[in-house]
Design an enzyme around this catalytic site. Sequence first.
Site, PDB file in Angstrom:
ATOM      1  N   SER A 280       4.230  35.057  34.975  1.00  0.00           N
ATOM      2  CA  SER A 280       4.753  33.921  35.732  1.00  0.00           C
ATOM      3  C   SER A 280       5.963  34.372  36.568  1.00  0.00           C
ATOM      4  O   SER A 280       5.832  35.248  37.412  1.00  0.00           O
ATOM      5  CB  SER A 280       5.106  32.783  34.782  1.00  0.00           C
ATOM      6  OG  SER A 280       5.377  31.600  35.487  1.00  0.00           O
ATOM      7  N   ASP A 406      -5.153  27.315  38.458  1.00  0.00           N
ATOM      8  CA  ASP A 406      -3.758  27.286  38.015  1.00  0.00           C
ATOM      9  C   ASP A 406      -2.955  26.334  38.897  1.00  0.00           C
ATOM     10  O   ASP A 406      -2.812  26.560  40.101  1.00  0.00           O
ATOM     11  CB  ASP A 406      -3.181  28.699  38.085  1.00  0.00           C
ATOM     12  CG  ASP A 406      -1.763  28.798  37.527  1.00  0.00           C
ATOM     13  OD1 ASP A 406      -1.186  27.750  37.166  1.00  0.00           O
ATOM     14  OD2 ASP A 406      -1.246  29.928  37.445  1.00  0.00           O
ATOM     15  N   HIS A 435      -2.562  28.230  33.663  1.00  0.00           N
ATOM     16  CA  HIS A 435      -1.344  29.021  33.832  1.00  0.00           C
ATOM     17  C   HIS A 435      -1.006  29.711  32.511  1.00  0.00           C
ATOM     18  O   HIS A 435      -0.642  29.059  31.531  1.00  0.00           O
ATOM     19  CB  HIS A 435      -0.183  28.123  34.275  1.00  0.00           C
ATOM     20  CG  HIS A 435       1.053  28.888  34.649  1.00  0.00           C
ATOM     21  ND1 HIS A 435       1.127  29.670  35.778  1.00  0.00           N
ATOM     22  CD2 HIS A 435       2.263  29.005  34.030  1.00  0.00           C
ATOM     23  CE1 HIS A 435       2.330  30.221  35.860  1.00  0.00           C
ATOM     24  NE2 HIS A 435       3.037  29.832  34.801  1.00  0.00           N
TER      25      HIS A 435
END
Length: 472
Positions: A280, A406, A435
């Site tokens: 991320s 996502d 995600h």
Amino acid sequence: MLNTSARDITRILIAERCARRSAPCGRTGPLYKRSAPGRALTLRLRLGVSGRTSSVGGAEAVLAMISLDLGWDVLGVYVENQVSVGLQGSSVGLALALGFGAAYACYYLTSIAKKPKLIAGGKKFYEFLRDHCPVVTETYYPPFWCWESRVQTLLRPFVTAKPWVSYRNELIRAPDGGQISLDWFDNDSSTSHPDPSSRPTVLLLPGLTGTSRESYILHMVQQSRELGYRCVVFNNRGVSGEKLLTPRTYCAANTEDLEMVIEHVQKTHPAAPIMAAGVSMGGMMLANYLGRKGRRTCLKGVVVFSAGWDVFECTASLEKPLDRFLFNSYLTSCLQASVHRHRPVLEKNYDIDHVMKAKTIREFDERFTSIMFGYPTNDDYYRDASPIHKLKSVQVPMLCLNAADDVFSPNHAIPVEAVKQNPNLALLITCHGGHIGFLEGLWPRQSTYMDRVFRQFAKAVIEQGSRLTNLQ
């Protein structure tokens, strides 16, 4: 002895029993009617027609026996009818269930379970991944009960196990007087790389508010342990319990702390090969670092998971009503909690009360992050934090895994064209995964698709890195 009426009744009973035993299944003799009241009436009439009442007690005894026999027969007919109806109903239900199951299986196999799309900027990197990372060509099977992006994202921390990892913590000082927390897993029990001086090192970068205790980090440490590698987790300032010494935290655009950490790891083990993995925001920071450094880095390879490539698109996606409710507000509160924890240091430079009133990540960045790192506007910060603008300058092999569904990094913002222009880049896109989800199998407790990508790519970079020296 029984009187005539009693004998007549007895003959009636015996005849009826014989008729019932010789009748086809599901039918009764001629003396019985289908309804219980009809049977009782027939017997009572026959008892009255006999006209003999001299031995009423005997007749009543026989009649009691007949009534008892009739009661059992009525119950048997009722149960028989109900079982027949139940079997018919269960057969219909079973047929419906099988039909629905077959239809869902067809839908799952044709629309959900698919091979990922592998895009590489050059043929050499593509063939390297195909040969040494077979997972990139295998069908990704998300759980049939959990393939929707938001569900995968929310359930990942609760479904996956958290392997036990014992870290060795190290605090290093930054040039501005701040401190950075590193969590080392030395893996001294490694049999494949027993010499600690040359044991491969994997640098791990968690997400926005993540630490070394996140489940996805623990899984990568576990995979590295099995490969015989050493790990070190870079915790951003102030997130892992250490004291914030200066009024500065972190952001995706600023890579000064990361550069210092990489140099420190290299100096600590100068003979050990180093690769990195970011998740991320950690992946965004790694991509931005590589874009700025070009070839001037000691990293042999990088793998990035669920990175947000265009921050403008990421924040816009997270501000949609459902995603704002599920994710945006929660992450904003996590960021505010970190600010509140270090309020005595930060309130000297920033309006913390104003920061604590932010409702979204964008508002938090406008009131805190962009100001801290000296950007004229929040748009300037978002533009600088977006890795999509720096991918052309990456000179180290980098594999990027994203899910098309996502909500943090929408599909239309994934930099497919930019990847095609750089032979050092490869992009792996799954149809599902959410995600940092990438759950797979019936019960994805121990491993995920993301874990397998990490393991195979890390092993390939460390053990077959010579094939990645010149990807032009």
